[in-house]
Design an enzyme around this catalytic site. Structure first.
Site, PDB file in Angstrom:
ATOM      1  N   THR A  14       0.838  -1.202   0.000  1.00 32.02           N
ATOM      2  CA  THR A  14       0.000   0.000   0.000  1.00 32.02           C
ATOM      3  C   THR A  14       0.873   1.253   0.000  1.00 32.02           C
ATOM      4  O   THR A  14       0.373   2.369   0.051  1.00 32.02           O
ATOM      5  CB  THR A  14      -0.941   0.017   1.231  1.00 32.02           C
ATOM      6  OG1 THR A  14      -0.128  -0.186   2.386  1.00 32.02           O
ATOM      7  CG2 THR A  14      -1.978  -1.080   1.142  1.00 32.02           C
ATOM      8  N   ALA A  18       5.115   1.161  -4.368  1.00 28.55           N
ATOM      9  CA  ALA A  18       4.283   0.176  -5.059  1.00 28.55           C
ATOM     10  C   ALA A  18       3.367   0.876  -6.060  1.00 28.55           C
ATOM     11  O   ALA A  18       3.258   0.443  -7.218  1.00 28.55           O
ATOM     12  CB  ALA A  18       3.472  -0.619  -4.037  1.00 28.55           C
ATOM     13  N   ARG A  46      -0.831  -3.439   6.128  1.00 24.60           N
ATOM     14  CA  ARG A  46      -1.344  -3.553   7.494  1.00 24.60           C
ATOM     15  C   ARG A  46      -2.867  -3.377   7.579  1.00 24.60           C
ATOM     16  O   ARG A  46      -3.536  -4.022   8.345  1.00 24.60           O
ATOM     17  CB  ARG A  46      -0.662  -2.523   8.386  1.00 24.60           C
ATOM     18  CG  ARG A  46       0.078  -3.208   9.508  1.00 24.60           C
ATOM     19  CD  ARG A  46       0.799  -2.250  10.366  1.00 24.60           C
ATOM     20  NE  ARG A  46       1.261  -1.097   9.607  1.00 24.60           N
ATOM     21  CZ  ARG A  46       1.848  -0.046  10.140  1.00 24.60           C
ATOM     22  NH1 ARG A  46       2.048   0.001  11.429  1.00 24.60           N
ATOM     23  NH2 ARG A  46       2.245   0.972   9.402  1.00 24.60           N
ATOM     24  N   ASP A 180      19.311  -0.709  -6.817  1.00 28.83           N
ATOM     25  CA  ASP A 180      19.766   0.666  -6.959  1.00 28.83           C
ATOM     26  C   ASP A 180      19.158   1.112  -8.277  1.00 28.83           C
ATOM     27  O   ASP A 180      19.591   0.674  -9.349  1.00 28.83           O
ATOM     28  CB  ASP A 180      21.298   0.736  -7.020  1.00 28.83           C
ATOM     29  CG  ASP A 180      21.765   2.183  -7.052  1.00 28.83           C
ATOM     30  OD1 ASP A 180      21.229   2.964  -7.873  1.00 28.83           O
ATOM     31  OD2 ASP A 180      22.649   2.545  -6.261  1.00 28.83           O
ATOM     32  N   HIS A 181      18.138   1.948  -8.213  1.00 37.32           N
ATOM     33  CA  HIS A 181      17.370   2.152  -9.450  1.00 37.32           C
ATOM     34  C   HIS A 181      18.181   2.884 -10.529  1.00 37.32           C
ATOM     35  O   HIS A 181      17.820   2.869 -11.688  1.00 37.32           O
ATOM     36  CB  HIS A 181      16.023   2.835  -9.176  1.00 37.32           C
ATOM     37  CG  HIS A 181      16.089   4.309  -8.977  1.00 37.32           C
ATOM     38  ND1 HIS A 181      16.445   4.882  -7.790  1.00 37.32           N
ATOM     39  CD2 HIS A 181      15.844   5.335  -9.823  1.00 37.32           C
ATOM     40  CE1 HIS A 181      16.414   6.193  -7.920  1.00 37.32           C
ATOM     41  NE2 HIS A 181      16.050   6.510  -9.143  1.00 37.32           N
ATOM     42  N   HIS A 243      23.820   5.679  -5.602  1.00 33.07           N
ATOM     43  CA  HIS A 243      23.683   6.016  -7.021  1.00 33.07           C
ATOM     44  C   HIS A 243      24.970   6.562  -7.653  1.00 33.07           C
ATOM     45  O   HIS A 243      25.389   6.121  -8.717  1.00 33.07           O
ATOM     46  CB  HIS A 243      22.564   7.038  -7.233  1.00 33.07           C
ATOM     47  CG  HIS A 243      21.253   6.639  -6.632  1.00 33.07           C
ATOM     48  ND1 HIS A 243      20.808   5.336  -6.619  1.00 33.07           N
ATOM     49  CD2 HIS A 243      20.275   7.361  -6.017  1.00 33.07           C
ATOM     50  CE1 HIS A 243      19.619   5.284  -6.030  1.00 33.07           C
ATOM     51  NE2 HIS A 243      19.272   6.500  -5.652  1.00 33.07           N
ATOM     52  N   LYS A 348      16.848  19.391 -13.599  1.00 33.12           N
ATOM     53  CA  LYS A 348      16.881  17.953 -13.340  1.00 33.12           C
ATOM     54  C   LYS A 348      17.738  17.321 -14.426  1.00 33.12           C
ATOM     55  O   LYS A 348      17.407  17.387 -15.616  1.00 33.12           O
ATOM     56  CB  LYS A 348      15.441  17.401 -13.432  1.00 33.12           C
ATOM     57  CG  LYS A 348      15.351  15.894 -13.422  1.00 33.12           C
ATOM     58  CD  LYS A 348      15.472  15.338 -12.038  1.00 33.12           C
ATOM     59  CE  LYS A 348      15.500  13.812 -12.040  1.00 33.12           C
ATOM     60  NZ  LYS A 348      16.037  13.262 -10.803  1.00 33.12           N
TER      61      LYS A 348
HETATM   62  C1  BG6 Z   1      16.191   8.349  -4.739  1.00 30.27           C
HETATM   63  C2  BG6 Z   1      16.432   9.341  -3.655  1.00 30.27           C
HETATM   64  O1  BG6 Z   1      16.932   7.184  -4.509  1.00 30.27           O
HETATM   65  O2  BG6 Z   1      16.571   8.918  -5.987  1.00 30.27           O
HETATM   66  C3  BG6 Z   1      15.664  10.619  -3.909  1.00 30.27           C
HETATM   67  O3  BG6 Z   1      16.015   8.793  -2.409  1.00 30.27           O
HETATM   68  C4  BG6 Z   1      15.992  11.151  -5.295  1.00 30.27           C
HETATM   69  O4  BG6 Z   1      15.973  11.597  -2.931  1.00 30.27           O
HETATM   70  C5  BG6 Z   1      15.839  10.061  -6.337  1.00 30.27           C
HETATM   71  O5  BG6 Z   1      15.110  12.213  -5.548  1.00 30.27           O
HETATM   72  C6  BG6 Z   1      16.325  10.539  -7.676  1.00 30.27           C
HETATM   73  O6  BG6 Z   1      16.031   9.592  -8.649  1.00 30.27           O
HETATM   74  P1  BG6 Z   1      15.834   9.973 -10.159  1.00 30.27           P
HETATM   75  O7  BG6 Z   1      15.601   8.696 -10.852  1.00 30.27           O
HETATM   76  O8  BG6 Z   1      14.665  10.916 -10.213  1.00 30.27           O
HETATM   77  O9  BG6 Z   1      17.082  10.686 -10.598  1.00 30.27           O
END
Ligand code: BG6
Length: 483
Positions: A14, A18, A46, A180-181, A243, A348
């Protein structure tokens, strides 16, 4: 790798992650035919909810966040894979009942006991969840089992080791997938093959040609509603330990041969192990930390970090981090790596810039030239561009122009799709392996000590700017500048 029918057990179903990432990722994998033929997805939370209520929550998440719009002709088939289970992670009996549900679904669907446990929960719950997975027998299945775990992976070396030891009581190292995305971003995943596919790029990445490498991850957003977590983590734990150091490894990974997955991992560890330690006493010479102050973003005023809801008025937390790194590895000897990340910056952007050595010929014929750059833009757009010097048609001056190879980022798979797909297949190449996590914390530790002992000044920077002045000075020390 092969795709087998399985159960996906989601702790924290939730939660925000997700809704925003995991459900949309699963849906897009489904649309691409990248989910197993039969998959049982069990969401745990929960609060009480019925399966139907949960499925409509999933549907809502898809409508709000999926990169491809929801197709009514297949939506029901997709949602039918989901079940909800009301679950209190701290109560042992919950796990026994969960096991019953998992087994009942396995039987009903006629699928093998392959189980993927996805932990998208507060770090404080990880310990108790993994212990109980074990105690309840959920991990004693006949098929494979995998654990996918979200960051943070500890707060320092010691807590990371404790966490890892804890996980190892229930899972083998090769069953643990640490997300680690940044490793899921398509450009990061294709860096290596990109270089291999382009001998021209390959030959550019030559020690003799490179002056320095710069890795930037700047954000416009501030702390948002996450002060609770962020004010204790700061940019160093939130972005750098994971990252940015992963990007350093992925960039420095370059080898003039086709790397097998296994080798990528070994090479990454090798790079990280060669990252020169910055001792706390010398941190101020190599590291700049900052905190945003009130400013403007897109012409709108924004508050400073200390005024954000939930942040202590006396907070010394860093929202910006920059450093000069040295990699004591034969391929990178003498080539500084600069890294920086910050919230509330002017744009960004996540990018890697390779700056090439520039011939400083003091000649009128070369007036206006500047260093060649190779820029790999990772997000929000993906592109590769090369900056070269071109002579203006009229006059004698050169000016820099870009040769640009942008790909359209429209409808690119999201990081979570690529990572989930890999976890489903059992391919851990683009996950953070334990030794990488441990080494990165070891590298970070003296800096955390420098923070604690106040050995590093905290520089203010205006929201909407490119960061503190001191970060410019850091590069000027070696006659470099941020690109
Ligand atoms: C996350 C951090 O792992 O990555 C965030 O916790 C951050 O604070 C984010 O904003 C940034 O990810 P991306 O993919 O938007 O560059």
């Amino acid at each position: 790798w092969s795709m087998e029918d399985m159960t996906f057990i989601l702790f924290g179903a939730t939660g925000d992650l997700a809704q925003r990432k995991l459900f949309p990722a699963l849906y897009n994998l489904y649309l691409d035919g990248k989910l197993p033929d039969t998959v049982s997805i069990i969401g745990l939370g929960r609060k009480y909810a019925s399966d139907e209520a949960f499925q409509s929550k999933v549907e809502k998440a898809l409508c709000a966040y999926s990169r491809r719009s929801v197709d009514p002709s297949n939506l029901q088939e997709f949602l039918a894979k989901f079940r909800y289970f009301t679950f209190d992670a701290t109560i042992e009996e919950s796990y026994v009942n969960l096991l019953k549900l998992v087994e009942a679904r396995e039987k009903e669907l006629g699928i093998p006991e392959n189980r993927l446990f996805y932990l998208s929960v507060a770090p404080s719950l990880v310990d108790i969840i993994t212990s109980n997975l074990h105690a309840s027998g959920l991990d004693k299945n006949k098929g494979w089992k995998r654990l996918v775990i979200e960051k943070p992976f500890g707060r320092d070396v010691e807590t990371a080791r404790q966490l890892n030891d804890k996980l190892l009581e229930t899972f083998h190292d090769n069953e643990i997938y640490r997300i680690d995305h940044y490793l899921g971003k398509p450009m990061v995943q294709s860096l290596n093959t990109l270089i291999l596919a382009n001998p021209v790029l390959d030959s550019l990445l030559d020690q003799k040609l490179i002056s320095n490498v710069q890795i930037t991850a700047s954000e416009i957003v501030g702390v948002e509603t996450r002060a609770d977590y962020y004010d204790k983590a700061g940019a160093i734990r939130d972005m750098v330990q994971n990252h940015l150091l992963q990007l350093v490894m992925m960039t420095a990974l370059y080898l003039p041969e086709n790397l097998t997955d296994n080798k990528i991992q070994t090479k990454k560890t090798e790079i990280l192990a060669s990252l020169r330690t910055i001792r706390k006493e010398e941190a101020h010479q190599h590291v700049v930390r900052g905190q945003y102050e009130a400013g403007e973003i897109h012409d709108a005023p924004v508050t400073g970090y200390k005024e954000e809801p939930g942040v202590e008025a006396s907070s010394k937390n860093d929202t910006y981090f920059a450093a000069r790194l040295a990699i004591d590895h034969p391929s990178w000897e003498g080539i500084p790596f600069y890294i920086r990340t910050g919230k509330r910056m002017n744009k960004k952007s996540t990018q890697i810039v390779v700056e090439f050595k520039h011939k400083m010929v003091d000649s009128d014929r070369l007036k206006g030239t500047s260093p060649n750059l190779l820029v790999l833009e990772i997000s929000p757009n993906e592109s590769i561009s090369l900056r070269v010097n071109l002579k203006e048609a009229s006059g004698n001056q050169f000016k820099p122009v870009w040769i640009d190879f942008s790909t359209s980022s429209e409808n690119q798979p999201e990081a979570y799709e690529l990572l989930l797909f890999d976890a489903i297949l059992g391919d851990s190449t683009f996950f953070a392996h334990w030794r990488e996590v441990e080494l990165s914390w070891e590298w970070i530790e003296p800096l955390l000590n420098a923070y604690e002992e106040d050995l590093l000044p905290l520089h203010g920077y205006r929201a909407g700017s490119t960061g503190p002045e001191a970060a410019e000075e850091l590069l000027q020390q070696k006659q470099h500048k941020w690109w």
